[in-house]
Each structure stands twice: as C-alpha cells, then as structure tokens.
Write a protein that holds these residues in place. Sequence first.
Motif, mmCIF file in Angstrom:
data_model
loop_
_atom_site.group_PDB
_atom_site.id
_atom_site.type_symbol
_atom_site.label_atom_id
_atom_site.label_comp_id
_atom_site.label_asym_id
_atom_site.label_seq_id
_atom_site.Cartn_x
_atom_site.Cartn_y
_atom_site.Cartn_z
ATOM 1 N N GLY A 97 -2.865 -65.159 92.592
ATOM 2 C CA GLY A 97 -2.324 -66.373 93.197
ATOM 3 C C GLY A 97 -3.147 -67.598 92.842
ATOM 4 N N SER A 98 -4.476 -67.436 92.795
ATOM 5 C CA SER A 98 -5.338 -68.576 92.432
ATOM 6 C C SER A 98 -4.945 -69.096 91.053
ATOM 7 C CB SER A 98 -6.804 -68.153 92.403
ATOM 8 O OG SER A 98 -7.189 -67.609 93.628
ATOM 9 N N VAL A 120 -1.568 -71.005 91.082
ATOM 10 C CA VAL A 120 -1.683 -72.402 91.547
ATOM 11 C C VAL A 120 -2.362 -73.243 90.473
ATOM 12 C CG1 VAL A 120 -2.759 -73.893 93.279
ATOM 13 C CG2 VAL A 120 -1.669 -71.753 93.991
ATOM 14 N N TYR A 150 -4.675 -72.945 102.222
ATOM 15 C CA TYR A 150 -5.426 -72.099 101.291
ATOM 16 C C TYR A 150 -4.602 -71.920 100.031
ATOM 17 C CZ TYR A 150 -8.205 -68.388 99.275
ATOM 18 O OH TYR A 150 -8.993 -67.662 98.419
ATOM 19 N N GLY A 169 -6.330 -70.603 97.034
ATOM 20 C CA GLY A 169 -7.040 -69.762 96.089
ATOM 21 C C GLY A 169 -8.534 -69.979 96.105
ATOM 22 N N GLU A 212 1.848 -74.957 100.930
ATOM 23 C CA GLU A 212 2.435 -73.636 101.210
ATOM 24 C C GLU A 212 3.718 -73.878 102.004
ATOM 25 O OE1 GLU A 212 -1.203 -71.095 102.828
ATOM 26 O OE2 GLU A 212 -1.504 -73.246 102.941
#
Length: 445
Positions: A100-101, A104, A133, A135, A207
């Motif tokens: 996911g990091s 993004v 949040y 990542g 998000e």
Amino acid sequence: MSSVFHRIPKRNLPIAVKGDGMYIFDKDGRRYIDGYAGGACVSSLGHSHESVIEAVREQIGKMAFFHSAVFTSEPLEELAAILTTDAPEGLSRVFFTNSGSEAVETAVMMARQYFVEIGQSSRKKVIGRRASYHGAGLTGLGVGYTVSRRTPFEAVLPNVFHISPCYEYRGRLEDETAEQYGFRAANELEQAILGLGPDTVMAFVAETVTGTANGTTPPAPGYFNRVREICDKYGVLLVLDEVLCGLGRTGTLHACEQDGVAPDFLTFAKGIAAGYQPIGATMVNQKIYEAIVSGSGTFKGGYTYSGHATACAAAVAVQKVVRGPGFLDHVKATGNVLAARLNDRFAQHPHVGDIRGRGMLMTVELVEDRDTKSPFAASQGLSSKIDQNAEARGLITSAFSGTIDGYVGDHVVICPPLIATGENIDTIVGLLGEAIDAAVLEVRA
Ligand code: PLP
C-alpha cells in the motif's frame, strides 16, 4: 534467542504455525479467532482459501516471476482486466506495486509526472489530512499524519500540507446537520488550495473511509462530492486511498461507490490478494495515462516486483471470489450483524463514545466520560491493555491510541475476514466486550 529485528523487539510474540478459515494457531497449540483479518485488515478470505492456494501453487509451478518490463504475463493481464472492468468511472489503467505504501507513492509520483508532462511543473504540492495513514515510507508518512510514526522523520519528510479529517463525532457542531458538517469540512480543502496557490497544488490524498489512525471514520454525506468539485475547480488531482477499505471491505467493491465519486487515482493493497501474496495497485485515470504515454512515454516509477506473476495469480483468484455470486451480499449482511452486535454490547457502555464504520470495517472509540467525550489519559495505556486482554482470551483485534490528534484517544478496530459468519461475529464481539471491560478495570485500579 531471535536474530530478527522485530518491529517491537520487547514484545514476546507467539509463533504462528497454521491458519484455518477464521482461526490462527500458535506453536503451543493455542487457537485465536481473527477479529482483525491477519492483524492488519488484510486476510479477507481467511487463512486457508483453497482456490487461492491452488492458484499460487499452479503459477509458481509454471513461471514464478519475470521482470514486467521484459515480459508481461497472463495473470498480470487478467488481473488488470478484472480491476478495470468494474472500476469507478474513468479509471482505465492499473500499475502494480508490492504494498500500500508503494501504491500511494506511485499515485503521488504519477501525479507529479503528469503535471510535468503537460507543462504545469509549478504544481508540486500535495494536501493530505491529519489523523490519516498512507504508509510507512517517507512519501506515505509525509502525506499521512500519524504522529507517533512520523515524528522521528519529520525533518526528512516531503513537505505536505494537512487539513482536518472529516470526523463527525468530534468535528460536527451541535447545530449542524451531517451534510452541513461534510460541506464545511470539505471547504477546508478549498481554503488550503487558495492559501498555497492553486497553480502550485497537484493532488489531494485521502482515505475514503479512514483506517487505523482515527478509527474507520466514514465521510459525512456529501463530503467527497464537495471535495471532487473543489479538485475539479482548481485542476487538482484526487487520490483516494482504499488500501485498507477497498475491494469489498465496506460491502461494496469500492468504498467510494457509496459516496458517488470517482477519483483520478485509486489505491489498493490489503484486500487485493488478501495476504496470500504481497501486492498493491494504483488505478489511474485515462487522461493521466495518455499524457504520460504521449509525453515522455515512460512512467519513471515502478519496482522490481511490480506485476509479479505469482502475486497477480493470487490476486486474480481472490478477486474472482470477491466478485463471485453472493459474496458482497454476504459482506453487507455480516456487516449489518457486526454493527448490530457492537451496538447491543457497547451503545450504553459508560466508556464507549462512538461506534462507527462501514460494512466489515468498524470501530469503537473509548472515552473516559461520554458526556464531555474526554479521552483516557495517554499515560494510562488503555489501548495496549485492551490488546493484551483480547489476546489472553484468544481474540486477535487491534486497539490504537492517538485517535483524536495523534496524542490522546483510544479506539479498537474490528475488521474480521469477510468470510466471517454471524456466529463468528458473536464470538468476536463477546470477547472484545470482556477485553474492554477488563482493560478499563485495570486502568481505573
Ligand atoms: N494506506 C492505507 C489507508 C493503509 O491503511 C495502509 C496500511 O495500513 C497503507 C496505505 C500502507 O500499506 P502497506 O503497509 O501495505 O505499505
């Protein structure tokens, strides 16, 4: 004596040896029910899904990996076709990452490259939200705002401007409707863009339903419609991060479907291969794809394992299940059971101030005093006491601190595998209730 540099080296971790549906077993034979989908809202199909295991076996046996700049592969093409077929409007291409990091980071890099390609290189600023949040790398930490994680790195983070989260429980004024609050919260974006200079801003990242940082908060009605309007007005790209809340978790394939918006970038990770392989993805609008292809012709990001064939094969198998007959209906129905059970157990609880979330992604926010909404003092360590009490009862869940502003507040996220039954939900909520009560007693002792 372990040689691993564990994330929390002082924690004495049990050794996991076996997964079976909703359960995980440690080496000493203890069984835990999974209330947190693999400990990070990942394992949406539980821990022993046959069709996914078989797909991974088969792909490794045929061709495990080759760099995706040299060869494409059947699972890579099939996964992209599945994801784009039912994507939000305009999202026609997908770039694969490992996490996911990275998803993004890829969105932020593509946004920047897009503006360079179209001759608007003054656009270099990103706007994010506090209590978010995105990542653990420098990009994600910079765009997000999780105080406990970013503080040591503050000096080396990309310069990102943060607006308030859309956090109705604490943000809505008494004389405001939810819609009015959503409109007001979204308008902070416009103020930020005007303050920074509209021709210097490239993207707003949020998000759709928040994850761990402030506890699965769904947007107020109309919030993202107004955000989309503002982004369009000033030519700012909208990145919705659905790494945690996407691909079925909220009861629809994409969380943003329920808000009636389509972003320019949509990121995924956890639910894409449900933990059977590590993989993330960034979906992108056709206009951005075309600008890069007809400009320099090459996206300057990408990772060695982008489009890893075995990871894609796992994701294809998972996505077929998620899109299969009745699956999302099951998630919706079980999500309703989860919300009802949490309300039965906690709506009158003296230390639960809010129960919120969407589908199978729920949170209870803990307070010292329900009337004033004042939190427990951070020094009391309520969250870690809840986690310890849950684990002692054989429940994996996750309690977090810093809910309100990164420093104070506690919440517990409940997001079991999407295959959970009503009976599993009863067990999870029952054990969670015991764990919270025991932790509160310890704090007050
Ligand atoms: N974005 C969101 C919304 C997340 O919840 C997470 C992880 O929890 C990330 C990004 C980072 O994903 P990963 O840990 O796979 O790098």
